[in-house]
Design an enzyme around this catalytic site. Structure first.
Site, PDB file in Angstrom:
ATOM      1  N   CYS A  62       0.886  -1.287  -0.007  1.00 30.15           N
ATOM      2  CA  CYS A  62      -0.047  -0.062   0.017  1.00 30.15           C
ATOM      3  C   CYS A  62       0.686   1.392  -0.069  1.00 30.15           C
ATOM      4  CB  CYS A  62      -0.722  -0.021   1.203  1.00 30.15           C
ATOM      5  SG  CYS A  62      -1.885   1.425   1.229  1.00 30.15           S
ATOM      6  N   CYS A 105      -0.365   4.087   2.129  1.00 28.89           N
ATOM      7  CA  CYS A 105      -0.289   3.977   3.698  1.00 28.89           C
ATOM      8  C   CYS A 105       1.240   4.204   3.959  1.00 28.89           C
ATOM      9  CB  CYS A 105      -0.603   2.461   4.502  1.00 28.89           C
ATOM     10  SG  CYS A 105      -2.059   1.970   3.279  1.00 28.89           S
ATOM     11  N   ASP A 106       2.281   3.407   3.260  1.00 28.72           N
ATOM     12  CA  ASP A 106       3.597   3.580   3.674  1.00 28.72           C
ATOM     13  C   ASP A 106       4.568   4.352   3.087  1.00 28.72           C
ATOM     14  OD1 ASP A 106       2.814   1.321   5.453  1.00 28.72           O
ATOM     15  OD2 ASP A 106       2.970  -0.156   4.013  1.00 28.72           O
TER      16      ASP A 106
END
Ligand code: NAP
Length: 308
Positions: free
Chosen positions: A133, A136-137
């Protein structure tokens, strides 16, 4: 204990749209979600093809949809479904927390999950540089070098997103032509810090020397077999999705890839059970088609409930 007319498995665009439509038709609805509301949509940096909205972030679209479902009266619990019994008139689902919920209708809208590469190092370094992701990261890799694997819309979107954060992004695709749409691939050409490696697949992900985090991605040319090492701190795997329907396999008809067999009416092989969004057999998996499925599944579920 609260009783419901319909249980919806999954709080992505299909599940939340089904919840809005069912609640508006007067049916008490419980939505059960294992991870976060929005599903794959929440992992999408920017959505540009949802009608009438222009550019919108996946998180914003997810939050609006979640709030709308709550405002309409849906109960949403973050408690994943681990098993289900779908053949009786009254169906039941058991959740991770051990609760059992029953209802005459179940709408399965559990989407699909990111496919794994299956190369050495991937599992060992997951969460230590290997990610599924980018939104997200991605923030962890400011000024660093990352590698994106895949050639579809997600991979190209991820590469473009990471190019805003990272010093250098490598995009590794197994063929010489992208599956992603033209607007995205044209955007790639304008980014000087994205290097594309065509006809290449990852062979191994190696830890940095003396560390337990990613240090090198070894890629292999699919024609010559020659390997090249890319020094990188992050690897983003974006090689498509796979369904997660094993728990329904004994009671529902699935296709060979594991998607729930259903037509455009979202009906499955079990009366009272509907499948909406990416989880079912369909030609086009998009946010708008998932939302469309949610509306159709709710409409058919309402007809089923009314006819009882
Ligand atoms: P996808 O369209 O299935 O693309 C997967 C990509 O990964 C393909 O390029 C495929 O190569 C490659 N691949 C698959 N297995 C591989 C392996 N083992 N090793 C290396 N490469 C591998 O998946 P996606 O990009 O996640 O998209 C999923 C769905 O969501 C699609 O329907 C997509 O259109 C949709 N989506 C749409 C948008 C948008 O409209 N903006 C954004 C994101 C996702 P090949 O090309 O050779 O098969």
């Amino acid at each position: 204990m609260q009783t419901y007319d319909a249980i919806i498995i999954g709080a992505g665009p299909a599940g939340l749209t089904a919840a809005i439509y069912l609640e508006r038709a007067g049916w008490r609805t419980l939505v059960l979600e294992e991870y976060v509301y929005g599903g794959q949509m929440a992992n999408t940096p920017e959505v540009e093809n949802y009608p009438a909205l222009g550019k919108v972030s996946g998180v914003e679209l997810s939050t609006n949809l979640y709030n709308q479902a709550v405002e309409q009266g849906a109960t949403i619990e973050f408690d994943g479904v681990v098993s289900a019994s779908l053949t009786a008139v009254e169906k039941s689902v058991t959740t991770q927390s051990g609760r059992v919920h029953t209802a005459p209708v179940v709408v399965i809208a559990n989407g699909a999950k990111r496919r794994k590469l299956g190369v050495p190092g991937e599992q060992e370094l997951a969460g230590r540089g290997v990610s599924y992701c980018a939104t997200c990261d991605g923030g962890f890799y400011k000024g660093k070098t990352t590698v994106v694997i895949g050639g579809g819309n997600t991979a190209v979107e991820d590469a473009l997103y990471l190019a805003n954060i990272c010093e250098q992004v490598h995009l590794v695709h197994r063929r010489d032509a992208f599956r992603a749409g033209k607007i995205l691939t044209d955007a790639l050409k304008k980014r000087e810090n994205i290097q594309i490696h065509y006809n290449a697949v990852p062979a191994e992900i190696l830890a940095a020397e003396g560390k337990k985090t990613v240090g090198t991605v070894r890629i292999r040319d699919v024609h010559t077999g020659e390997t090249t090492d890319i020094s990188a701190q992050g690897v983003f795997v974006a090689i498509g999705l796979e369904p997660d329907n094993r728990k329904f396999a004994e009671e529902l008809d699935l296709d060979t890839a594991g998607y729930i067999l259903s037509g455009e009416d979202c009906k499955t092989s079990q009366p009272g059970v509907f499948a909406a969004g990416d989880t079912r057999t369909k030609a086009l998996r998009q946010i708008v088609t998932a939302a469309g499925d949610g509306a159709v599944a709710a409409f058919e579920a309402g007809n089923y409930l009314a006819a009882r």
